[in-house]
Design an enzyme around this catalytic site. Structure first.
Site, PDB file in Angstrom:
ATOM      1  N   LYS A 207       0.785  -0.817  -0.005  1.00 15.11           N
ATOM      2  CA  LYS A 207      -0.245  -0.135   0.121  1.00 15.11           C
ATOM      3  C   LYS A 207       0.527   1.226   0.507  1.00 15.11           C
ATOM      4  CE  LYS A 207      -3.348  -3.076   0.319  1.00 15.11           C
ATOM      5  NZ  LYS A 207      -2.470  -3.940   0.583  1.00 15.11           N
TER       6      LYS A 207
ATOM      7  N   SER B 230      -4.618 -11.307  -2.246  1.00 12.95           N
ATOM      8  CA  SER B 230      -3.296 -10.896  -2.636  1.00 12.95           C
ATOM      9  C   SER B 230      -2.701 -11.504  -3.396  1.00 12.95           C
ATOM     10  CB  SER B 230      -2.623 -11.885  -1.455  1.00 12.95           C
ATOM     11  OG  SER B 230      -0.993 -11.983  -1.283  1.00 12.95           O
TER      12      SER B 230
END
Length: 561
Positions: free
Chosen positions: A128, A475
């Site tokens: 992120k 993921s």
């Protein structure tokens, strides 16, 4: 050019008698008389000891700072937060992962705006950090460069390369009696040998590649290991180059055009990148007022072959790609085939074509990247699905799959934890379509990744026979027949909210369909009796995020359109 001419922002901090108090405070952090005449550059460091992805970044920030000073600027390092996706995976901590992107963007914007930096460098590692940095740089729109902290090197177990996904899958293997306790522990101890982001073409390496393709990183910098002299030099060169961008007044808005985003999508497709790239590229585009939608991914993916044989669907890791020519080596092929816009501007001050013309071709005889003529797949592996279960879209990654069409009975769960227990306990059976709902941006909140669940399926030997759909996400390390980002999500009354055990669900990545075998009338009837559950948090970051966040198809961002 006089260096004072480059102080378009910082002059309001440093110039004139009325700014003597400002200068007094800057002197306390090391400024000298001559520094007040130079442009000020913020170096946003995502250093943290909570994750191997970022544990080394302070050293990289110092190298970038030295480059800025050498080129004639005054650098100042400041920090922002990070969370570890791998460590927060599979429990309540993952609710904070995607919201952390917004916190990172907001915090960098806050410091950059308050300190009136004339230019910005940002150095990111975990998933992120990178889109968060790019979102902030887009908002500030001063000359800026992003530097990737670099990929981790593979670990070793019994002579084989392993990585973080190896240990996630080993959990399922051990619970299923397929490996011994000793082998299980050996994988755990060796999966992550040191600093750097997860090694396959997972989300961190995907976003590093995408940012280089966007033109916001220097050529080749996305492919280099975290622990290498080349990575240190990346940072030094970025510091030097930032002053050149200041002189030329090149800002993110000059670089981040629609064509640049199309280049990023093309590169991600060719590399077999993470589904998270769709969320993050749309979020970045919204910050710079570029009209990017899931339709662009669908359109471009149909024309781009999947060429790189990288994990999780393939054999190799990012360090292997770096050794044979890196991301620019792949982009060079794509440009030659007419699939990239070569005339876009980059942070090198040159066009993408000029950068790639100067880059060598992939190493002769290498096996990491297939040829354009004989790729792994003739189309991109990120597929957009629609249908009565996902009227506004869903995302499927088909890299490495033996089958891309599956119809089976729904086995429905309202959380990741319920699902994981059911898999480990043997409740989930071959041919099931596992449905995980109330894990979307609002309902989760935070759109958790399902790596623990998908790894458990793989470890149990169900990866080829069970499909999984969710309004959450995955993921970059996930592989298997999985569909995420279902929009509308369950929390806001999407059809996934009324799926029942035993309903027949079709997932067809060939035709782009995600359907429940119910009539429109039956779906409407079920929705009439459905009631939205209360949001799970009343205060704090997650409460604010749930109230403000857009849908996954809009990037799951808290910024207004």
């Amino acid at each position: 050019m006089n260096s004072k001419d480059l102080k378009k922002k910082s002059s309001m901090l440093t110039d004139g008698d009325s700014r003597a108090p400002n200068r007094a405070m800057l002197r306390a952090v090391g400024f000298k008389d001559e520094d007040f005449k130079k442009p000020m550059v913020g170096v946003a460091s995502t250093w943290s000891e909570v994750t191997p992805c970022n544990v080394h970044i302070n050293g990289l920030a110092e190298k970038a700072k030295a480059g800025v000073r050498e080129a004639g600027g005054v650098p100042q390092i400041f920090n922002t937060i990070t969370v570890s996706d791998g460590i927060s995976m599979g429990h309540d901590g993952m609710h904070y992962s995607l919201p952390s992107r917004e916190v990172i963007a907001d915090s960098i914007e806050t410091v950059g705006g308050a300190m009136r930096f004339d230019g910005m460098l940002a150095i990111g590692g975990c998933d992120k950090n990178m889109p968060g940095c790019l979102m902030a740089l887009s908002r500030l729109n001063v000359p800026a460069i992003f530097v990737y902290g670099g990929t981790i090197l593979p670990g070793k177990c019994q002579g084989a390369d392993i990585d973080i996904v190896s240990i996630f899958e080993a959990v399922g293997q051990y619970s299923g009696g397929k490996i011994s306790k000793e082998e299980f522990l050996e994988i755990e101890k060796n999966a992550c040998p040191g600093p750097g982001s997860c090694g396959g073409m997972y989300t961190a390496n995907t976003m590093a590649s995408a940012i280089e393709a966007l033109g916001m990183s220097l050529p080749g910098s996305s492919s280099r290991p975290a622990v290498s002299d080349e990575k240190l030099e990346d940072c030094h060169q970025a510091g030097l180059q930032l002053l050149e961008l200041l002189k030329q007044n090149i800002t993110p808005k000059d670089i981040l055009t629609k064509n640049a985003f199309e280049n990023a999508i093309t590169t991600v497709m060719a590399l077999g990148g993470s589904t998270n790239a769709i969320l993050h590229l749309i979020a970045i585009a919204r910050e710079i007022d570029v009209d990017l939608t899931i339709d662009d991914f669908e359109r471009i993916g149909k024309n781009v072959p999947h060429m790189a044989d990288l994990k999780p669907g393939g054999q190799y890791v990012m360090a292997d790609l770096g050794r044979v020519g890196g991301v620019p080596g792949v982009m060079k092929i794509l440009l030659a085939e007419g699939l990239l816009h070569g005339d876009v501007l980059t942070v090198s001050g040159k066009t993408l074509k000029e950068n790639l013309d100067a880059w060598p071709e992939l190493t002769k005889g290498q096996v990491v990247v297939k040829t354009f003529q004989d790729p792994l797949m003739k189309k991109g592996p990120l597929v957009i699905l629609r249908g009565n279960l996902a009227p506004e879209g869903a995302v499927c990654k088909i890299a490495g799959l033996k089958k891309i069409v599956h119809e089976g009975p729904a086995r429905v769960f309202n959380s990741e934890e319920e699902t994981y227990k059911a898999i480990v306990d043997g409740v989930v059976q071959a041919d099931d379509v596992v449905v995980i709902r109330y894990e979307g941006p609002k309902g989760g909140p935070g759109m958790r990744e399902m790596l623990s669940v998908t790894a458990a399926l793989m470890g149990k030997g169900l990866g080829d026979s069970v499909s999984l759909i969710t309004d959450g996400r995955f993921s970059g390390g996930t592989h298997g027949h999985v569909v995420g980002h279902i929009v509308p999500e369950a929390q806001v009354g999407g059809p996934i909210a009324v799926v029942q055990d035993g309903d027949s669900i079709l997932i067809d990545a060939e035709t782009g369909k995600l359907e429940i075998r119910l009539s429109d009338e039956e779906i409407v009837t079920r929705l009439k009796s459905w009631k939205a559950p209360a949001l799970k948090h009343k205060r704090g970051v997650l409460a604010k995020y749930a109230k403000l966040v857009t849908s996954a198809s809009q990037g799951a961002t808290t910024s207004e359109a």
